[in-house]
Design a protein around this motif. Structure first.
Motif, PDB file in Angstrom:
ATOM      1  N   GLN A 144     -17.417   9.054   9.451  1.00 29.65           N
ATOM      2  CA  GLN A 144     -17.514   8.329   8.185  1.00 29.65           C
ATOM      3  C   GLN A 144     -16.404   8.739   7.231  1.00 29.65           C
ATOM      4  OE1 GLN A 144     -19.806   5.802   7.471  1.00 29.65           O
ATOM      5  NE2 GLN A 144     -18.319   5.534   5.809  1.00 29.65           N
TER       6      GLN A 144
ATOM      7  N   PHE B 156     -13.281   6.727   7.923  1.00 25.84           N
ATOM      8  CA  PHE B 156     -13.323   5.382   7.346  1.00 25.84           C
ATOM      9  C   PHE B 156     -13.169   5.435   5.826  1.00 25.84           C
ATOM     10  CE2 PHE B 156     -15.872   4.639  11.306  1.00 25.84           C
ATOM     11  CZ  PHE B 156     -14.959   3.801  11.917  1.00 25.84           C
ATOM     12  N   ASN B 157     -13.831   6.413   5.198  1.00 26.70           N
ATOM     13  CA  ASN B 157     -13.706   6.557   3.744  1.00 26.70           C
ATOM     14  C   ASN B 157     -12.257   6.795   3.341  1.00 26.70           C
ATOM     15  OD1 ASN B 157     -16.471   6.288   3.584  1.00 26.70           O
ATOM     16  ND2 ASN B 157     -16.872   8.461   3.247  1.00 26.70           N
TER      17      ASN B 157
ATOM     18  N   LEU C 147      -9.407   6.090   4.999  1.00 20.31           N
ATOM     19  CA  LEU C 147      -8.548   4.931   5.220  1.00 20.31           C
ATOM     20  C   LEU C 147      -8.726   3.883   4.130  1.00 20.31           C
ATOM     21  CD1 LEU C 147      -8.904   4.500   9.092  1.00 20.31           C
ATOM     22  CD2 LEU C 147      -6.886   5.281   7.837  1.00 20.31           C
ATOM     23  N   ASN C 148      -9.972   3.619   3.791  1.00 19.53           N
ATOM     24  CA  ASN C 148     -10.227   2.607   2.765  1.00 19.53           C
ATOM     25  C   ASN C 148      -9.805   3.081   1.381  1.00 19.53           C
ATOM     26  OD1 ASN C 148     -11.853   0.107   3.847  1.00 19.53           O
ATOM     27  ND2 ASN C 148     -12.606   1.864   4.998  1.00 19.53           N
ATOM     28  N   GLU C 149      -9.967   4.374   1.115  1.00 12.96           N
ATOM     29  CA  GLU C 149      -9.544   4.894  -0.187  1.00 12.96           C
ATOM     30  C   GLU C 149      -8.033   4.816  -0.335  1.00 12.96           C
ATOM     31  OE1 GLU C 149      -9.950   8.937  -2.948  1.00 12.96           O
ATOM     32  OE2 GLU C 149     -10.746   8.894  -0.900  1.00 12.96           O
TER      33      GLU C 149
ATOM     34  N   GLN D 134      -5.984   2.678   1.176  1.00 13.93           N
ATOM     35  CA  GLN D 134      -5.595   1.281   1.015  1.00 13.93           C
ATOM     36  C   GLN D 134      -5.963   0.766  -0.370  1.00 13.93           C
ATOM     37  OE1 GLN D 134      -3.820  -0.543   3.401  1.00 13.93           O
ATOM     38  NE2 GLN D 134      -3.577  -1.841   1.592  1.00 13.93           N
ATOM     39  N   LEU D 135      -7.144   1.147  -0.855  1.00 15.54           N
ATOM     40  CA  LEU D 135      -7.575   0.709  -2.185  1.00 15.54           C
ATOM     41  C   LEU D 135      -6.652   1.244  -3.272  1.00 15.54           C
ATOM     42  CD1 LEU D 135      -9.600  -0.659  -4.074  1.00 15.54           C
ATOM     43  CD2 LEU D 135     -10.967   1.452  -4.013  1.00 15.54           C
ATOM     44  N   SER D 136      -6.219   2.487  -3.143  1.00 13.10           N
ATOM     45  CA  SER D 136      -5.330   3.059  -4.165  1.00 13.10           C
ATOM     46  C   SER D 136      -4.003   2.306  -4.213  1.00 13.10           C
ATOM     47  CB  SER D 136      -5.095   4.553  -3.879  1.00 13.10           C
ATOM     48  OG  SER D 136      -4.363   4.733  -2.678  1.00 13.10           O
TER      49      SER D 136
ATOM     50  N   ASN E  83      -3.456  -0.904  -3.234  1.00 10.08           N
ATOM     51  CA  ASN E  83      -3.698  -2.244  -3.771  1.00 10.08           C
ATOM     52  C   ASN E  83      -3.949  -2.211  -5.271  1.00 10.08           C
ATOM     53  OD1 ASN E  83      -3.441  -3.276  -1.204  1.00 10.08           O
ATOM     54  ND2 ASN E  83      -5.627  -3.323  -0.788  1.00 10.08           N
TER      55      ASN E  83
ATOM     56  N   SER F  16      -5.111  10.314  -2.972  1.00 11.52           N
ATOM     57  CA  SER F  16      -5.765   9.747  -1.801  1.00 11.52           C
ATOM     58  C   SER F  16      -4.936   9.935  -0.527  1.00 11.52           C
ATOM     59  CB  SER F  16      -6.037   8.254  -2.020  1.00 11.52           C
ATOM     60  OG  SER F  16      -4.833   7.542  -2.190  1.00 11.52           O
TER      61      SER F  16
END
Length: 460
Positions: free
Chosen positions: A367, A370-371, A373-375, A377-379, A381, A452
């Motif tokens: 988990q 996944f957290n 990778l998404n963090e 990408q979110l930073s 974007n 991140s």
């Protein structure tokens, strides 16, 4: 010759058994749903210096001071020392241990024999006592593996604490400068409105304006006045946060009064194919926890098998005269074989607990991937969108400023309506304050990118 051969065979057998370890051998996971992360944890070289790219002397000083004085960071460093001390102790447990003892004993009626009635005996003993758990099935070895993994996890968390501290200082510094900037903007807006109010009053005396126009501009003035305490509270909050991060008392923080927000002269870049997960301390920490939990399965499993320990004594035992010599020399060897045969149900329950803990650690690790990778990408974007907002806001402020100049010229010439001027000034105030907010937001989101990515992102 035969006795020597027997001893050699026994020693070889003990050594081979000690080399065995029950329970699963840990293997670092290579992928989660085709996400590769098998590169070992590596703290990015720029993780301890990326803020220098802002070329802000005050920010550099604050972060350097925080790295030296922050108590949470000191706690994390002490936790590393403690964890490695536990590991060294676990390693020592695998070796023979002992002590040097000297004792005195006095007793009366030491036996049931009638000849001993009323007889007091005294004696001394001195020598070395040795004990050794042979660890035939690797219980101590697995315990050492678990302790080493936990020590490595503590070291990783210490590095992560540095990254988090740097990010917190930079974010709070951005909030401080942002509050300063919004306060300056509010004060400039007040000055502009005061000038407009003076014009309205002059036109009122000349009979060219009404009391309504004065009331309308006064309402706008009071609105700006009401926002000033909000900005001051934000300024005090950021200052208090920075003081706490730098381990300083209230009022000791020395910040220059420049309200400019730091800005990069070069953009950030994400390198294609780079495995940024290896810079993420939280992912590496979760992986080390999984390694420790896996080793603890072996610790629990070893209790299914017998345990062999050897205790010995080599020294002297003498009477009241405390004479030491060959006639008082004494030694003993006491091998002990123990087995929790009557408690195997409890042992199996502990094994199941260890296996469940390992499964929990594996799920937590996956988990965390996944957290992360998404963090990341979110930073990226969020920062890109914030920059788009900021550019649009800059254009909006320029257009609003031009609109105010035109409206004021028309109003002064008597060809424009006051409401047009009032609306134009209201929009100018709003757009300038919005621009200040977006400048602060862009800086904080840029800091979030570095955090991140574990400090692994580079400038181009």
């Amino acid at each position: 010759m035969v006795s020597g051969l027997k001893l050699t065979v026994i020693a070889a057998l003990v050594a081979s058994l000690s080399a065995c370890a029950v329970g699963p051998d840990y293997q670092t996971p290579e992928a989660v749903d085709d996400i590769s992360f098998n590169s070992p944890y590596q703290q990015a070289e720029q993780a301890q210096s990326w803020w220098l790219a802002f070329d802000d002397v005050v920010l550099n000083r604050l972060i350097s001071h925080a790295l030296m004085e922050n108590r949470t960071l000191a706690q994390a460093r002490a936790n590393v020392d403690r964890a490695y001390a536990v590991f060294r102790n676990a390693e020592i447990d695998r070796l023979p241990g002992g002590s040097l003892d000297a004792g005195y004993q006095a007793s009366e009626n030491a036996t049931l024999a009638t000849n001993d009635n009323g007889v007091i005996t005294r004696g001394y003993s001195t020598g070395a006592r040795v004990s050794w758990d042979l660890d035939l099935f690797g219980k101590l070895r697995r315990a050492s593996e678990a302790a080493e993994a936990q020590a490595q996890q503590a070291d990783i968390l210490w590095h992560d604490a540095q990254v988090q501290l740097i990010s917190q200082v930079a974010t709070s510094y951005g909030e401080y400068r942002g509050a300063q900037l919004r306060l300056v903007v509010a004060e400039q807006n007040l000055q502009n409105l005061q000038q407009s109010r003076s014009i309205v009053l002059a036109r009122l005396e000349a009979g060219m304006a009404s009391e309504l126009e004065v009331a309308q501009i006064d309402a706008q003035l009071y609105q700006i006045h009401a926002s000033v305490p909000v900005h001051r509270v934000a300024l005090l909050t950021a200052e208090a946060t920075l003081s706490a991060l730098l381990a300083q008392q209230p009022g000791q923080l020395d910040l220059e009064a420049e309200p400019d927000l730091p800005a990069l002269k070069k953009p950030v870049a994400v390198v294609d194919g780079e495995n940024y997960l290896r810079y993420r301390a939280d992912v590496a920490s979760a992986e080390r926890l999984l390694a420790a939990r896996t080793a603890q399965i072996g610790v629990a499993t070893a209790d299914l098998y017998p345990n062999l320990s050897v205790n010995g004594f080599l020294g002297f035992v003498s009477g009241p005269g405390l004479t030491l010599g060959s006639e008082t020399q004494s030694w003993s060897v006491a091998p002990t074989l123990s087995w929790q045969a009557a408690d195997l149900g409890s042992v199996k329950a502990r094994i199941r607990q260890a296996e469940a803990s390992s499964q929990m650690a594996l799920a937590q690790f996956e988990q965390q991937v996944f957290n992360a990778l998404n963090e990341m990408q979110l930073s990226l974007n969020s920062y890109n969108l914030s920059r788009e907002q900021q550019i649009s806001s800059e254009l909006q402020w320029e257009a609003s400023n031009k609109a105010v100049q035109i409206a004021r010229q028309r109003y002064d010439a008597g060809t424009g309506e006051f409401l047009e001027l009032l609306d134009a000034e209201r929009e100018l105030l709003r757009s300038r304050d919005q621009l200040a907010q977006l400048q602060q937001q862009s800086f904080i989101r840029l800091v979030s990118i570095y955090r991140s990515f574990g400090g692994g992102i580079e400038l181009i």
